[in-house]
Enzyme design. Structure first.
Site, PDB file in Angstrom:
ATOM      1  N   LEU A  25       0.831  -1.198   0.000  1.00 50.37           N
ATOM      2  CA  LEU A  25       0.000   0.000   0.000  1.00 50.37           C
ATOM      3  C   LEU A  25       0.867   1.249   0.000  1.00 50.37           C
ATOM      4  CD1 LEU A  25      -2.066  -1.477   2.869  1.00 50.37           C
ATOM      5  CD2 LEU A  25      -3.007  -1.119   0.593  1.00 50.37           C
ATOM      6  N   CYS A  26       0.434   2.228  -0.775  1.00 44.78           N
ATOM      7  CA  CYS A  26       1.006   3.571  -0.729  1.00 44.78           C
ATOM      8  C   CYS A  26      -0.129   4.522  -1.095  1.00 44.78           C
ATOM      9  CB  CYS A  26       2.221   3.710  -1.652  1.00 44.78           C
ATOM     10  SG  CYS A  26       1.905   3.591  -3.429  1.00 44.78           S
ATOM     11  N   GLY A  27       0.158   5.750  -1.413  1.00 44.60           N
ATOM     12  CA  GLY A  27      -0.896   6.698  -1.722  1.00 44.60           C
ATOM     13  C   GLY A  27      -1.742   6.285  -2.910  1.00 44.60           C
TER      14      GLY A  27
END
Length: 146
Positions: free
Chosen positions: A61-63
């Site tokens: 997960l990231c932005g």
């Protein structure tokens, strides 16, 4: 199934939520904590451990989900699909034999992310499917460069 979860600082809350969801579904969870804003570092570590068999699948997960996916896919043997809807989540496993998925904490909401996780985890690749030759071609190219 043993699942490796990693994220950049932007996605810590969503990672925790998805780890809880995975645990409630009966999966073993391994947390790769990271306060490192260089998302590639955690993505590569998770992908390496999935490829090495220390985890069955990975969730990154990231932005946006894009950066961690690109980073993970640089690890030979890592096949990370960036997903935003249920159909992509299903097909990541069933049609593409993805051993990792990525999502964006600024793209999908928490309830949608839980649905995507469940759909992905329910998927099993069929090596006799019409998708198998396509996946084989990707693996052949990775191995030979041709």
């Amino acid at each position: 199934m043993k699942l490796a979860f990693g994220c950049d600082p932007n996605a810590t809350a969503l990672k925790r939520l998805l780890m809880t969801e995975a645990t409630e579904l009966g999966h073993e969870v391994v947390d790769y904590p990271s306060e490192d804003p260089v998302y590639a570092n955690v993505a590569i570590r998770v992908a390496q451990d999935v490829v090495a068999g220390r985890a069955d699948r990975g969730v990154l997960l990231c932005g946006t989900g894009i950066g961690v996916s690109i980073a993970a896919n640089k690890v030979p043997g890592a096949y990370c699909a960036c997903i935003t809807d249920a159909y992509q989540a299903q097909r990541a496993a069933r049609s593409n034999d993805a051993n990792l998925i990525s999502m964006g904490s600024q793209v999908v909401g928490p309830e949608t992310a839980k649905v995507l996780l469940r759909e992905y985890l329910d998927g099993v690749f069929d090596a006799a499917s019409r998708s198998a030759p396509k996946v084989d071609r990707i693996r052949d190219y990775e191995a030979t460069g041709v």
